[in-house]
Motif scaffolding. Structure first.
Motif, mmCIF file in Angstrom:
data_model
loop_
_atom_site.group_PDB
_atom_site.id
_atom_site.type_symbol
_atom_site.label_atom_id
_atom_site.label_comp_id
_atom_site.label_asym_id
_atom_site.label_seq_id
_atom_site.Cartn_x
_atom_site.Cartn_y
_atom_site.Cartn_z
ATOM 1 N N GLU A 137 0.853 -1.075 -0.014
ATOM 2 C CA GLU A 137 -0.092 0.041 -0.176
ATOM 3 C C GLU A 137 0.775 1.280 -0.088
ATOM 4 O O GLU A 137 0.396 2.230 -0.770
ATOM 5 C CB GLU A 137 -1.064 0.086 1.190
ATOM 6 N N PHE A 138 1.937 1.176 0.812
ATOM 7 C CA PHE A 138 2.917 2.357 0.818
ATOM 8 C C PHE A 138 4.222 2.002 0.500
ATOM 9 O O PHE A 138 4.844 1.285 0.828
ATOM 10 C CB PHE A 138 2.774 2.981 2.267
ATOM 11 N N GLU A 139 4.629 3.086 -0.533
ATOM 12 C CA GLU A 139 6.190 2.657 -0.939
ATOM 13 C C GLU A 139 6.983 3.061 0.125
ATOM 14 O O GLU A 139 6.969 4.248 0.836
ATOM 15 C CB GLU A 139 6.151 3.766 -2.368
ATOM 16 N N LEU A 140 7.986 2.235 0.396
ATOM 17 C CA LEU A 140 9.004 2.341 1.334
ATOM 18 C C LEU A 140 10.483 2.150 0.913
ATOM 19 O O LEU A 140 10.700 1.126 0.080
ATOM 20 C CB LEU A 140 8.755 1.442 2.381
ATOM 21 N N ASP A 141 11.532 2.850 1.361
ATOM 22 C CA ASP A 141 12.798 2.517 1.187
ATOM 23 C C ASP A 141 13.126 1.242 2.050
ATOM 24 O O ASP A 141 13.680 1.348 3.256
ATOM 25 C CB ASP A 141 13.721 3.612 1.177
ATOM 26 N N LEU A 142 12.935 0.138 1.451
ATOM 27 C CA LEU A 142 13.115 -1.267 2.488
ATOM 28 C C LEU A 142 14.557 -1.251 2.953
ATOM 29 O O LEU A 142 14.692 -2.040 4.094
ATOM 30 C CB LEU A 142 12.577 -2.370 1.692
ATOM 31 N N GLU A 143 15.492 -0.974 2.033
ATOM 32 C CA GLU A 143 16.746 -1.170 2.596
ATOM 33 C C GLU A 143 16.981 -0.232 3.799
ATOM 34 O O GLU A 143 17.914 -0.939 4.759
ATOM 35 C CB GLU A 143 17.913 -0.856 1.325
ATOM 36 N N ARG A 176 12.295 -8.843 -1.053
ATOM 37 C CA ARG A 176 13.375 -7.905 -0.979
ATOM 38 C C ARG A 176 13.812 -7.645 0.389
ATOM 39 O O ARG A 176 14.997 -7.433 0.644
ATOM 40 C CB ARG A 176 13.071 -6.682 -1.871
ATOM 41 N N PHE A 177 12.611 -7.107 1.157
ATOM 42 C CA PHE A 177 12.900 -6.738 2.631
ATOM 43 C C PHE A 177 13.832 -8.019 3.414
ATOM 44 O O PHE A 177 14.814 -7.546 3.921
ATOM 45 C CB PHE A 177 11.508 -6.473 3.342
ATOM 46 N N ALA A 178 13.350 -8.874 3.098
ATOM 47 C CA ALA A 178 14.037 -10.150 3.900
ATOM 48 C C ALA A 178 15.480 -10.290 3.437
ATOM 49 O O ALA A 178 16.481 -10.605 4.307
ATOM 50 C CB ALA A 178 13.086 -11.460 3.542
ATOM 51 N N ARG A 179 15.693 -10.094 2.127
ATOM 52 C CA ARG A 179 17.078 -10.176 1.746
ATOM 53 C C ARG A 179 18.071 -8.826 2.539
ATOM 54 O O ARG A 179 18.971 -9.237 2.752
ATOM 55 C CB ARG A 179 17.301 -9.952 0.112
ATOM 56 N N TYR A 180 17.461 -7.899 2.479
ATOM 57 C CA TYR A 180 18.051 -6.640 3.220
ATOM 58 C C TYR A 180 18.406 -6.948 4.430
ATOM 59 O O TYR A 180 19.151 -6.810 5.156
ATOM 60 C CB TYR A 180 17.351 -5.333 2.825
ATOM 61 N N TYR A 184 21.811 -6.874 6.455
ATOM 62 C CA TYR A 184 22.034 -6.143 7.543
ATOM 63 C C TYR A 184 22.204 -6.550 9.111
ATOM 64 O O TYR A 184 22.531 -6.113 9.954
ATOM 65 C CB TYR A 184 21.083 -4.724 7.497
ATOM 66 N N LYS A 185 21.528 -7.972 8.973
ATOM 67 C CA LYS A 185 21.277 -8.680 10.366
ATOM 68 C C LYS A 185 20.771 -7.968 11.406
ATOM 69 O O LYS A 185 20.747 -8.174 12.583
ATOM 70 C CB LYS A 185 22.720 -9.186 10.885
ATOM 71 N N GLY A 186 19.498 -7.312 11.021
ATOM 72 C CA GLY A 186 18.649 -6.719 12.167
ATOM 73 C C GLY A 186 17.737 -7.780 12.560
ATOM 74 O O GLY A 186 17.565 -8.821 12.030
ATOM 75 N N ALA A 206 5.581 -16.985 6.000
ATOM 76 C CA ALA A 206 6.709 -16.547 6.490
ATOM 77 C C ALA A 206 7.897 -17.377 6.522
ATOM 78 O O ALA A 206 9.022 -16.886 6.169
ATOM 79 C CB ALA A 206 6.443 -15.780 7.676
ATOM 80 N N LEU A 207 7.924 -18.587 7.112
ATOM 81 C CA LEU A 207 8.650 -19.468 7.139
ATOM 82 C C LEU A 207 9.376 -19.871 5.948
ATOM 83 O O LEU A 207 10.684 -20.039 5.670
ATOM 84 C CB LEU A 207 8.341 -20.627 8.029
ATOM 85 N N GLU A 208 8.455 -19.927 4.843
ATOM 86 C CA GLU A 208 8.669 -20.303 3.461
ATOM 87 C C GLU A 208 9.888 -19.092 3.030
ATOM 88 O O GLU A 208 10.858 -19.541 2.457
ATOM 89 C CB GLU A 208 7.657 -20.362 2.525
ATOM 90 N N LEU A 209 9.586 -18.072 3.224
ATOM 91 C CA LEU A 209 10.337 -16.785 2.878
ATOM 92 C C LEU A 209 11.687 -17.017 3.623
ATOM 93 O O LEU A 209 12.787 -16.806 3.172
ATOM 94 C CB LEU A 209 9.749 -15.495 3.174
ATOM 95 N N VAL A 210 11.601 -17.031 5.078
ATOM 96 C CA VAL A 210 12.735 -17.323 5.663
ATOM 97 C C VAL A 210 13.878 -18.325 5.173
ATOM 98 O O VAL A 210 15.093 -17.775 5.134
ATOM 99 C CB VAL A 210 12.503 -17.608 7.080
ATOM 100 N N HIS A 211 13.290 -19.224 4.967
ATOM 101 C CA HIS A 211 14.217 -20.603 4.435
ATOM 102 C C HIS A 211 14.745 -20.192 2.990
ATOM 103 O O HIS A 211 15.997 -20.255 2.768
ATOM 104 C CB HIS A 211 13.483 -21.644 4.404
ATOM 105 N N GLU A 212 13.885 -19.474 2.221
ATOM 106 C CA GLU A 212 14.330 -19.139 0.781
ATOM 107 C C GLU A 212 15.505 -18.108 0.885
ATOM 108 O O GLU A 212 16.475 -18.341 -0.142
ATOM 109 C CB GLU A 212 13.268 -18.391 0.042
ATOM 110 N N VAL A 213 15.298 -17.054 1.672
ATOM 111 C CA VAL A 213 16.418 -16.151 1.446
ATOM 112 C C VAL A 213 17.584 -16.456 2.456
ATOM 113 O O VAL A 213 18.558 -15.891 2.386
ATOM 114 C CB VAL A 213 15.845 -14.652 1.670
ATOM 115 N N GLY A 214 17.426 -17.298 3.422
ATOM 116 C CA GLY A 214 18.543 -17.740 4.225
ATOM 117 C C GLY A 214 18.705 -16.730 5.616
ATOM 118 O O GLY A 214 19.816 -16.838 5.928
#
Ligand SMILES: [Zn+2]
Ligand SMILES: [Zn+2]
Length: 243
Positions: A137-143, A176-180, A184-186, A206-214
């Motif tokens: 809904e809202f554009e954000l600078d995810l990095e 994209r967010f998960a990869r950032y 950065y390891k937050g 969510a877990l599928e994505l967590v595993h996908e991006v590592g």
């Protein structure tokens, strides 16, 4: 990856959710969760409860069906300054404060304005965790948000509900967010954002994505209820120092 905690759930009090705290806690217990956040929408969301709802949270039991309960709120960012829609004294007494951007509660702006609002809310000492930056809904600078999460040590959510089929437009952003977050390891939190009891503790997407991006297990706060409680306690101690 074992998940012990669901920090983001709604009850009938939210107005557009359909289960009670007892029903949610029962499901959390059935799924083997140790800790459950009750985070109903704050007053500027249509149908959300009056401030009195948030002023009376202390009457709730600490434990239901063997699950530790954290009553709190999902507060709304209401302007470009990142202000929230609940007065400070209420937030200061809550056991869990999640913060996010929602349509109707926030005017919407440029990516820069939205990102500034989000980061200002992250810098608020009364904020515990940030939710669903991946919603389209809202554009954000995810990095920048992932970078600030690491800088400020503020957990940011990968929201299971955004990734569920009905809202599949969120996958690209969330990925994209998960990869950032990996870069950065937050601290990462997973939230079911359940609006009905059967979704409590559902982290499948969510877990599928967590595993996908590592994203590694130690980066996901929900893997340990002790770590969540320790984080929240430290956050409250630091507030006292700041004030
Ligand atoms: Zn939300
Ligand atoms: Zn929510």
């Amino acid at each position: 990856m074992e998940i012990e905690v669901d920090l983001h759930t709604h009850t009938v009090a939210s107005g557009h959710a359909y289960s009670t705290l007892s029903e949610n806690a029962q499901e959390a217990s059935r799924k083997g969760l140790k800790l459950l956040g009750m985070t109903d929408h704050a007053p500027s969301m249509p149908g959300a409860p009056h401030l009195y709802h948030f002023g009376n949270l202390a009457i709730l039991p600490e434990e239901l069906f063997g699950v530790h309960i954290l009553p709190g709120v999902e507060a709304n960012i209401i302007n470009y300054e990142g202000e929230l829609d609940i007065p400070m004294p209420y937030l200061a007494r809550m056991k869990l404060v999640l913060v996010g951007l929602h349509v109707i509660c926030y005017p919407g702006g440029t990516s820069e304005q939205n990102t500034q609002a989000y980061i200002k809310a992250m810098e608020n000492p009364l904020t515990d965790m940030m939710v669903h930056p991946g919603r389209p809904e809202f554009e954000l600078d995810l990095e920048r948000i992932a970078f600030m999460s690491a800088q400020l040590n503020i957990p940011v959510e990968i929201n299971n509900s955004s990734l569920s089929k009905e809202k599949s437009g969120a996958w690209g952003n969330c990925r994209r967010f998960a990869r950032y977050m990996v870069k950065y390891k937050g601290p990462v939190i997973l939230g079911s954002d359940a609006h009905f009891w059967d979704r409590v503790g559902d982290f499948s997407h969510a877990l599928e994505l967590v595993h996908e991006v590592g994203i590694e297990e130690h980066q996901v706060l929900n893997t340990s209820s002790d770590r969540v409680l320790e984080y929240l306690a430290t956050r409250r101690r630091n507030r006292l120092v700041i004030n």
